[in-house]
Design an enzyme around this catalytic site. Structure first.
Site, PDB file in Angstrom:
ATOM      1  N   PRO A  47       0.819  -1.221   0.000  1.00 39.52           N
ATOM      2  CG  PRO A  47       0.104  -0.940   2.200  1.00 39.52           C
ATOM      3  CD  PRO A  47       0.820  -1.902   1.290  1.00 39.52           C
ATOM      4  CG  ASP A  86       0.713   2.467   5.158  1.00 41.19           C
ATOM      5  OD1 ASP A  86       0.014   2.265   6.173  1.00 41.19           O
ATOM      6  OD2 ASP A  86       1.952   2.431   5.162  1.00 41.19           O
ATOM      7  CD1 TRP A 523       7.739   1.060   9.849  1.00 36.07           C
ATOM      8  CD2 TRP A 523       7.316   0.105   7.881  1.00 36.07           C
ATOM      9  NE1 TRP A 523       8.405   1.775   8.898  1.00 36.07           N
ATOM     10  CE2 TRP A 523       8.168   1.208   7.671  1.00 36.07           C
ATOM     11  CE3 TRP A 523       6.907  -0.641   6.774  1.00 36.07           C
ATOM     12  CZ2 TRP A 523       8.627   1.578   6.407  1.00 36.07           C
ATOM     13  CZ3 TRP A 523       7.368  -0.280   5.518  1.00 36.07           C
ATOM     14  CH2 TRP A 523       8.210   0.818   5.345  1.00 36.07           C
ATOM     15  CD  GLN A 558       8.693  -0.637   1.218  1.00 40.67           C
ATOM     16  OE1 GLN A 558       8.501  -1.126   2.324  1.00 40.67           O
ATOM     17  NE2 GLN A 558       8.541   0.662   0.988  1.00 40.67           N
ATOM     18  CD1 TRP A 562       4.144  -4.175   3.734  1.00 37.50           C
ATOM     19  CD2 TRP A 562       4.409  -4.887   1.622  1.00 37.50           C
ATOM     20  NE1 TRP A 562       2.964  -4.728   3.336  1.00 37.50           N
ATOM     21  CE2 TRP A 562       3.088  -5.169   2.031  1.00 37.50           C
ATOM     22  CE3 TRP A 562       4.794  -5.239   0.334  1.00 37.50           C
ATOM     23  CZ2 TRP A 562       2.162  -5.789   1.198  1.00 37.50           C
ATOM     24  CZ3 TRP A 562       3.869  -5.849  -0.502  1.00 37.50           C
ATOM     25  CH2 TRP A 562       2.571  -6.118  -0.074  1.00 37.50           C
ATOM     26  CE  LYS A 595      16.581   8.955  -1.600  1.00 38.29           C
ATOM     27  NZ  LYS A 595      16.877   8.801  -0.189  1.00 38.29           N
ATOM     28  CE  LYS A 598       7.712  18.739  -2.796  1.00 32.64           C
ATOM     29  NZ  LYS A 598       7.064  18.432  -1.529  1.00 32.64           N
TER      30      LYS A 598
END
Length: 1053
Positions: A47, A86, A523, A558, A562, A595, A598
């Site tokens: 999610p 999530d 989590w 993850q 996850w 990466k 902003k």
RNA sequence: GGGCCCGUAGCUUAGCCAGGUUGAGCGCACGGCUGAUAACCGUGAGGUCACGCGUUCAAAUCGCGUCGGGCCCA
């Protein structure tokens, strides 16, 4: 009916039309229903957090998922594709806090926890809707009407049930632990929530006075002066040797204890002038020392603590070799403390400020700001040996960026470190893509797994279903809402705080049990997704049918997230991994591999790409940019390339349509089996290629080698279909009668396009659908309603002919070599050549019936294939070797050289070969020529131009004959008339009248031979060719062909 | 300090698991093609396959080490 399509591939229009069509026809639902009852494929969606905007990485993630699900569905799997959201946790709390300008938990309490929860909920739901629209835009087909949401009661119950299981298995534990603590959020945070970056801190050396010895100190080093008030011990390495030295500075001396190897460097830090070694101490002797706390007078809590020295393996030979131990503020410190029975002294509160235990001097001070005070106080007491600054990696709260601190607090833990070996065993049973994601990366993470702190001191989360009795300490974990109702007699509408906080349960001891006020680590929410998505525990049947998941895929972050949390939760409740296969994908970075952030301003929104290029192009790009498990360096140029490639595909698709429509191509003509006898070699070749492509794509897909799929498909479209096959069949499409040769080409390209629409459907669902609707549904209203309802095409093995494919590859190579050779002699492809000679070096050239293709593509009259090693008749060249001729013929050397130049090289060579020497007569003298006086080389004769190919050489005979010239000129004229037709925007079937005036008589004569041919090629019903003709017609143009002025006038009839 | 991944042309990359002539795209230059045409093709220049050592008849590919980048951990 097949219909014509727009000139340019306009992805936006096309996608909007298809999206609307899917919407109206409820296509997604029908596609899934179509497979109900078939083999099951249980996919669990990791999610996304409801942040409101998807980023490129999220888009990539969903595109991978969607492509695989569409593929599985076409392969007749009954696909479970419930998307998830999530929705709990600190990030949303922080956002809501920001919107109200809250600074601490006190503000939230004052505002009202119930209202705050309500705001969080509204916020999460709104964000979910926004993101759903964005995912739909990408063409992600998932069950958007019924996603799983972590904030639903049903989902909360799944978490509760799991915790209850953990409790039953005796894996739930409450204990004082040192945790990562965010002083701003005032909550424990998980290891995985800590973000590290460089921070400049103090670096200080402190002297701890040894008890019973005058002016003697153990020297420690730390970067966190604020933890000094909580010091209770010093750790030394059991294998090190320590030294006691007398050191002088500013005229006074003191005795210092430091690891022997580090004495020099520490004394240098402390700017001591000189020192003498008094003796050494073993680690064992070190452990007998006692010391007094350097700030004993300031910290009342320190009075009752006995300070000693202990051995610990983690002490390294850095700094002083003596490590300051504050069990209340460090992980290893805490563990050592536990082992040695030390006081777990933690004079810091949840707000990151000193408590009364720290004493008057420090109470209420924020620890990160107290560093200076501590240093000052140490200095005043002459306990500071040195101070400096140090830049090192320091942990921060991943949401609010506050530097984390370690404090000892009471938390709930899952004892999954006990399950480590079982988890490793489970990991090895899972299929990982790539293999090392599991065997190396994930296994390594699990090897370092610690107990999981699942409690958070916050509001917006799943409440811990743990009730404890203040009187007797009895603990009860509630598994479902129904159970809670049964135990308390209260029915809750919403299981969130604060409602659930008010529920009291009766304790067997007669007391009232209260809920532990914490919420779950977020989590834990997603950790239970694989069963929560099946409505477990309320629906056990679905669980039986589907669980565990066949497949999940997420980014490599993850591994610690996850992949791990799911495994942990599943181990405690079911004792096995909740997934059978995992595809680990990369991160999206900018084109320089940085990466996207902003602050750098390099963020690319998926929407931006979709608006500029379309969803299919974004999809095809991200799938093909690199291997899924590598990081994707986003590049606009590469997107542009993808767009160009799909546009070529579009053109290839569009190419045949007008002809097919003109010829009333229908279902009966689309049947390839009817044309078996009319198929040309090139037809059989492309059919072989497209079936080989099916094999390739299927094989890559089974390994989730998505980049290879895109590559295979792109190569096929560009190389085989567009650059080759379509070029080959063009003349056939211009035939005007019902010719089986033409119809066979139609049926072939039809078959190829329909196959492509199917194998591209998982990846470019819109474009595929659009082509399918036109080509398949346009002819057969009874065909499946959508390309996505079709079965994945199996390769038709009987159509695959590897020999033919190899031969065609060779033909292409030879054609390229031939055009290379033509270029060397400036002979345009439009001008036919007499002969092409193929001279392989070693291997036979097998043209396998493709000679006509080669003839056509090279525009040559004859193809000759020599046997390996054989060469066409070469011209022998001979060059004199001056340095050999000179010494022998001396003064006549010049003459000899000159004579050799005009001599017949082959004659000389023959003499040399036969007699070992040759004789040249110049005037009345004869000169002997030996082998080393000349150098022979073979050159193709003037009329041959050579170029290399993989098996040898290709020679093009460029000799011109009147016939060839006649053809060449006629093709020049045809091309120019075609160009003019184009300019007038005529349709293919339009007839014209044309007048061609050629100012040169010889050239006119050459062109005249092809008059009929020219007229028919340009569809001229009236055609005049001559000299001094009157030019008429709508469009009149002057051209120059090979230096000759040609004037052409055409008109529509 | 540890684990994993990556390093190939100016840039983006394929090939690596399974050793056997490094292949594309972008950009540049020159040429060609033309009823798919605001498209396309060919040719050329440009590579110590990060570096070193090893295994092997043979290494971009396998092994070890070094350097650089990324992610994660401590």
């Amino acid at each position: 009916m097949i219909t014509e399509v727009a000139g340019q591939y306009n992805a936006q229009d096309l996608e909007n039309r298809i999206r609307q069509m899917w919407e109206e026809a409820q296509t997604y639902r029908k596609v899934r229903e179509n497979r109900v009852g078939k083999r099951k494929f249980f996919f669990v969606d990791g999610p996304p957090y409801t942040t409101g905007r998807i980023h490129l990485g999220t888009a990539w993630n969903k595109v991978i998922k969607d492509s695989i699900l569409r593929y599985k569905s076409m392969n007749c799997f009954d696909v479970k594709d419930r998307p998830g959201w999530d929705m709990h946790g600190l990030p949303i709390e922080v956002k809501v806090e920001e919107s109200f300008g809250f600074r601490s938990k006190r503000d939230i309490e004052a505002y009202g926890v119930d209202k705050f929860i309500q705001r969080c909920k509204e916020f999460a739901l709104r964000q979910k809707d926004d993101m759903t629209a964005q995912f739909k835009m990408l063409g992600a087909w998932m069950d958007w009407d019924d996603p799983y949401m972590t904030l639903k009661n049903e989902y909360i119950e799944a978490a509760w049930w799991t915790l209850k299981k953990a409790h039953e298995h005796n894996l739930l534990e409450r204990g004082l632990r040192v945790v990562n603590w965010c002083p701003r959020c005032q909550t424990a945070i998980a290891d995985s929530e800590v973000e590290y970056w460089d921070e400049t801190d103090y670096s200080i050396y402190v002297k701890f006075p040894v008890e019973g010895e005058e002016n003697t100190y153990i020297v420690i080093w730390t970067t966190t002066p604020w933890t000094i008030p909580a010091n209770v011990a010093v750790a030394v390495n059991p294998t090190f040797q320590y030294s006691k030295v007398r050191a002088w500075k500013d005229g006074t001396a003191e005795e210092l204890i430091i690891a022997s190897d580090l004495v020099e460097s520490v004394l240098k830090e402390g700017r001591y002038k000189d020192y003498e070694l008094l003796g050494t101490l073993s680690a064992k002797e070190m452990q007998e020392l006692k010391y007094t706390h350097p700030l004993q007078d300031l910290v009342p809590g320190q009075k009752s603590i006995k300070h000693g020295v202990y051995a610990a393996d983690f002490v390294t030979a850095e700094n002083t070799g003596c490590v300051h131990i504050a069990p209340g503020h460090g992980l290893e410190d805490y563990e050592l403390g536990l082992e040695m029975g030390l006081d777990i002294f933690c004079p810091v509160g949840e707000d990151g400020r000193y408590t009364a235990d720290a004493g008057e001097r420090y109470i209420g001070k924020y620890v990160k700001e107290a560093d200076g005070d501590v240093i000052l106080d140490l200095e005043e007491r002459s306990k500071l040996l040195a101070q400096g600054r140090l830049t090192h990696r320091y942990g921060h709260c991943w949401r609010c960026k506050t530097p984390i601190i370690f404090i000892a607090t009471s938390q709930w833990f899952l004892r999954i470190s006990d399950l480590r070996d079982k988890m490793l065993d489970e990991v090895s049973k899972v299929t990982w893509y790539p293999e090392w994601a599991g065997s190396a990366r994930f296994s390594d993470w699990i090897n370092n797994a610690r107990d999981w702190c699942i409690s958070r001191q916050r509001y917006w989360g799943i409440p811990l279903p743990i009730w404890t009795c203040p009187a007797c300490g009895h603990i009860e974990v509630i598994g479902t809402a129904a159970e809670l109702e049964e135990r308390s007699g209260q029915k809750l509408v919403d299981l969130h705080r604060p409602e659930v906080d008010a529920v009291l349960l009766d304790c067997p001891c007669g007391g009232k049990m209260k809920r532990s006020p914490d919420v779950f680590d977020v989590w834990f929410d997603s950790a239970v997704a694989s069963w929560a998505t099946l409505h477990f525990p309320s629906d056990e049947k679905q669980f039986e049918e589907w669980w565990p998941a066949d497949f999940i895929t997420e980014g490599h972050d993850q591994t610690r997230g996850w992949f791990y949390s799911q495994l942990g939760a599943s181990m405690v409740s079911f004792g096995r991994a909740p997934y059978k296969s995992v595809l680990m994908h990369g991160f999206t970075l900018d084109d320089q591999g940085r990466k996207m952030s902003k602050s750098i301003g390099n963020v690319v929104q998926p929407e931006e790409v979709v608006q500029k290029y379309g969803a299919d192009i974004l999809r095809f790009y991200v799938l093909g940019a690199n291997a899924p498990w590598e990081d994707l360096h986003f590049s606009w140029d590469a997107v542009e390339n993808t767009s160009r490639m799909l546009n070529i595909f579009w053109n290839a698709y569009r190419f045949a349509l007008p002809y097919m429509i003109l010829d009333k191509f229908d279902a009966s003509k689309a049947d390839l089996s009817k044309y078996q006898s009319s198929l040309r070699a090139e037809d059989r070749w492309i059919l072989s290629r497209v079936n080989s492509l099916i094999e390739e794509v299927t094989r890559s897909m089974e390994q989730y080698q998505l980049h290879r799929i895109v590559r295979s498909i792109s190569d096929f479209i560009l190389e085989d279909l567009s650059r080759w096959y379509i070029q080959l069949i063009r003349p056939r499409t211009w035939i005007e009668q019902e010719d089986p040769d033409k119809l066979a080409a139609y049926a072939t390209i039809y078959e190829v396009l329909v196959t492509l629409s199917k194998i591209m459907a998982p990846f470019t669902p819109f474009l595929s659908e659009s082509i399918y609707q036109n080509l398949v549904r346009g002819l057969d209203p009874n065909a499946p309603q959508s390309v996505h309802m079709c079965s994945w095409p199996g390769p038709k093995k009987e159509l695959i002919d590897k020999r033919l494919e190899a031969s065609m590859a060779l033909v292409r190579e030879i054609s390229e070599a031939a055009s290379n050779a033509r270029q060397k002699k400036a002979r345009k492809l439009r001008w036919p050549v007499l002969e092409i000679v193929i001279a392989p070096c070693k291997d036979d050239v097998d043209l396998d019936n493709l000679e006509p293709v080669l003839k056509g593509q090279t525009n040559s009259k004859k193809i000759t294939v020599l046997s390996p090693g054989e060469k066409p008749k070469m011209k022998l060249e001979m060059a004199p070797v001056h340095r050999k001729i000179g010494p022998v013929h001396k003064g006549d050397a010049k003459l000899v050289v000159e004579a050799l130049r005009i001599a017949d090289a082959s004659k000389i060579k023959r003499q040399l070969d036969e007699e070992g020497e040759a004789h040249l007569s110049i005037g009345d003298k004869s000169y002997t020529i030996t082998r080393e006086m000349v150098q022979f080389s073979e050159l193709p004769p003037e009329n041959l131009s050579a170029a290399e190919f993989s098996l040898g050489f290709v020679y093009v005979d460029i000799t011109l004959t009147p016939e060839l010239e006649s053809e060449g000129y006629s093709r020049e004229i045809i091309r120019r008339i075609q160009d003019m037709r184009k300019e007038l925007d005529l349709r293919v079937e339009d007839r014209i009248s044309a007048v061609v005036d050629i100012e040169s008589k010889p050239i006119l004569d050459l062109a005249m031979r092809q008059k009929e041919h020219i007229a028919s090629e340009v569809r001229a019903a009236k055609f005049e060719l001559g000299l001094g003709l009157e030019l008429k017609g709508k469009l009149v143009k002057d051209w120059e062909i090979e230096g000759v002025c040609v004037r052409i006038g055409i008109d529509l009839i």
